[in-house]
Design an enzyme around this catalytic site. Structure first.
Site, PDB file in Angstrom:
ATOM      1  N   GLY A  70     -14.528  -0.659   3.078  1.00 38.12           N
ATOM      2  CA  GLY A  70     -13.275  -0.980   3.752  1.00 38.12           C
ATOM      3  C   GLY A  70     -13.061  -2.461   3.969  1.00 38.12           C
ATOM      4  O   GLY A  70     -11.939  -2.893   4.231  1.00 38.12           O
ATOM      5  N   ASP A 129     -13.136  -5.277   1.928  1.00 37.24           N
ATOM      6  CA  ASP A 129     -13.190  -5.464   0.484  1.00 37.24           C
ATOM      7  C   ASP A 129     -13.915  -6.720   0.009  1.00 37.24           C
ATOM      8  O   ASP A 129     -14.762  -6.657  -0.870  1.00 37.24           O
ATOM      9  CB  ASP A 129     -11.776  -5.480  -0.094  1.00 37.24           C
ATOM     10  N   TYR A 136       0.844  -1.199   0.000  1.00 35.53           N
ATOM     11  CA  TYR A 136       0.000   0.000   0.000  1.00 35.53           C
ATOM     12  C   TYR A 136       0.881   1.252   0.000  1.00 35.53           C
ATOM     13  O   TYR A 136       1.111   1.862   1.042  1.00 35.53           O
ATOM     14  CB  TYR A 136      -0.915   0.009   1.221  1.00 35.53           C
ATOM     15  N   GLU A 139      -1.156  -6.824   9.316  1.00 31.07           N
ATOM     16  CA  GLU A 139      -2.378  -6.219   8.806  1.00 31.07           C
ATOM     17  C   GLU A 139      -3.602  -6.832   9.480  1.00 31.07           C
ATOM     18  O   GLU A 139      -4.534  -6.134   9.864  1.00 31.07           O
ATOM     19  CB  GLU A 139      -2.426  -6.430   7.302  1.00 31.07           C
TER      20      GLU A 139
END
Length: 462
Positions: free
Chosen positions: A185, A187, A42, A416
């Site tokens: 958000g 996905d 990202y 993450e």
């Protein structure tokens, strides 16, 4: 005014190793004006990431936390939308897809007010920003007032909320709709499987997925899902990023998005008071949104909120963590709070038995403990649940969740997301909001807002 949760009182003891590790992640990911979620996967600025990152950055540098939000709002469109990605022109086009030459925001979005000098995506993400701005202000009100922080962001935040409550009320029921899974958000949540069946995917040979250069295929969305994501984004772009009922193949009222809008409206009312504006419209909108959330998305049989398919009609019978996040909304009816806590700790989500709540019901047919939003536990949603539990008096459960999140953040290398049972690292490492929210949790368990809290000293060099 309904109370909010605000700046924590510093803990008596802390894990300096964990704190230094979290600070190192944020310093490493800082670009000079904002923080990227992670190196590699990202490489640009993401909208709700910056909101959560600012909440953590306030414990290191209030000035830097302010700049995080200011840089994002600097790319706001004239129609009020805050884009989900602000592209860094120094990053090569092939480093991320969809890249700026796919979105073509300054050209295709010109009629909607896209900025001419900054390339962005054309879609949005959940509106956590006003809450973040209020918490950043409370970290050091004196520094905030000296810089005129709240007066400079208030108008942009109000316009952002007006966009969500206006053009994005596609269902006509006072709730904001998302028109792409990325906007929620979460996905590849199973909540989108049904609505996405209406979408013809783009051919796989018409684009290249850069995300698989940095992530494991088993942990990422499938090629079929990705093809549908690209189709929706391309169609929205080709329509000039125009919002109108009946225009979108995918339109969903999401409980997490609307819960964050409600919480941020409460925060915006506080901000309005600080800057000498009238807080009444924000208070009134928060009340209307809360009533609409309950009326349109509450499922008594499920004991949680569900997504509503605006195009196909009716609630979507998939139980994701998005339906529990409204626990963070103040002033919910008591029977709904009781049901949410029961569902969160029951067989579907098992909080208390497992360290962190999964992103999807353990018993759901689509559950996958490794694949993105189809089962793994995420730090931002659990941070919201921790605040919600504490807000409604479930302090012991909130304390346990807080400790589990801190343990998982450290042991996973600030990953993450994690396996919801083992807390084993999944996704990319050194992730921005994981580190930021760990810093926020380390400051101690949040307390009910009083107008006087201990504040952090500004240190831009930290």
């Amino acid at each position: 005014m309904t109370t909010l949760l605000t700046t924590p009182v510093p803990a008596a003891t802390g894990d300096l190793t964990l704190r230094r590790g979290a600070a190192r992640v944020l310093l490493t990911n800082w670009t000079g004006s904002s923080t990227i979620p992670s190196r590699g996967l990202y490489p640009h600025q993401w909208s709700w990431d910056s909101g959560f990152i600012a909440i953590g950055l306030r414990h290191l540098s209030v000035r830097r936390a302010q700049r995080e939000l200011e840089s994002l709002l600097g790319a706001q469109w004239a129609d009020g939308r805050v884009p989900h990605i602000v592209f860094n022109p120094a990053v090569p086009l092939d480093a991320y897809f969809p890249s700026p030459d796919f979105w073509r925001s300054s050209l295709e979005g010109a009629a909607a007010g896209a900025p001419a000098g900054t390339e962005t995506s054309g879609i949005i993400q959940p509106p956590v920003h006003a809450l973040a701005a209020w918490l950043v202000h409370l970290a050091d009100p004196g520094a905030s007032q000296r810089r005129g922080f709240l007066p400079r962001v208030y108008g942009a935040l109000a316009a952002w909320h007006d966009y969500l409550a206006g053009p994005r009320d596609l269902g006509g029921g006072r709730l904001a709709s998302v028109i792409h899974p990325w906007e929620a958000g979460m996905d590849n949540s199973p909540c989108w499987d049904g609505p996405l069946e209406r979408v013809e995917p783009m051919r796989p040979d018409s684009y290249r997925r850069a995300d698989l250069d940095h992530g494991q295929p088993a942990e990422r969305p499938t090629d079929l899902d990705y093809g549908r994501y690209v189709r929706l984004a391309a169609d929205y772009r080709d329509a000039g990023y125009t919002d109108a009922p009946g225009r979108h193949a995918f339109a969903v009222e999401d409980p997490c998005v609307n819960a964050l809008l409600i919480v941020s409206e409460h925060a915006l009312a506080r901000i309005a008071t600080e800057v000498g504006a009238d807080p009444a419209r924000h208070q009134e909108r928060a009340r209307h949104l809360t009533a609409a959330l309950v009326e349109r998305l509450w499922s008594p049989d499920d004991g949680m909120f569900l997504c509503r398919d605006v195009v196909g009609g009716g609630l979507i019978a998939e139980r994701s963590v998005a339906g529990l996040v409204p626990l963070v909304v103040p002033g919910l009816p008591r029977h709904i709070v009781r049901a949410l806590v029961s569902t969160l700790t029951g067989d579907g989500f098992r909080l208390g038995e497992v360290p962190m709540a999964p992103s999807y019901d353990f018993s759901g047919a689509a559950f996958d403990s490794s694949r993105y939003w189809r089962g793994p536990a995420w730090f931002n949603t659990n941070w919201l649940l921790e605040r919600g539990l504490r807000q409604y008096g479930h302090g012991a459960a909130a304390d346990a969740l807080r400790e589990a999140m801190l343990t998982a953040a450290g042991s996973s290398g600030f990953s993450e997301y994690v396996d919801p049972v083992t807390a084993q690292a999944r996704g990319t490492r050194n992730f921005g909001w994981t580190a930021a929210l760990a810093l926020d949790l380390m400051a101690a368990a949040p307390v009910a807002d009083t107008e006087s809290d201990q504040h952090l000293t500004e240190d831009e060099t930290t």
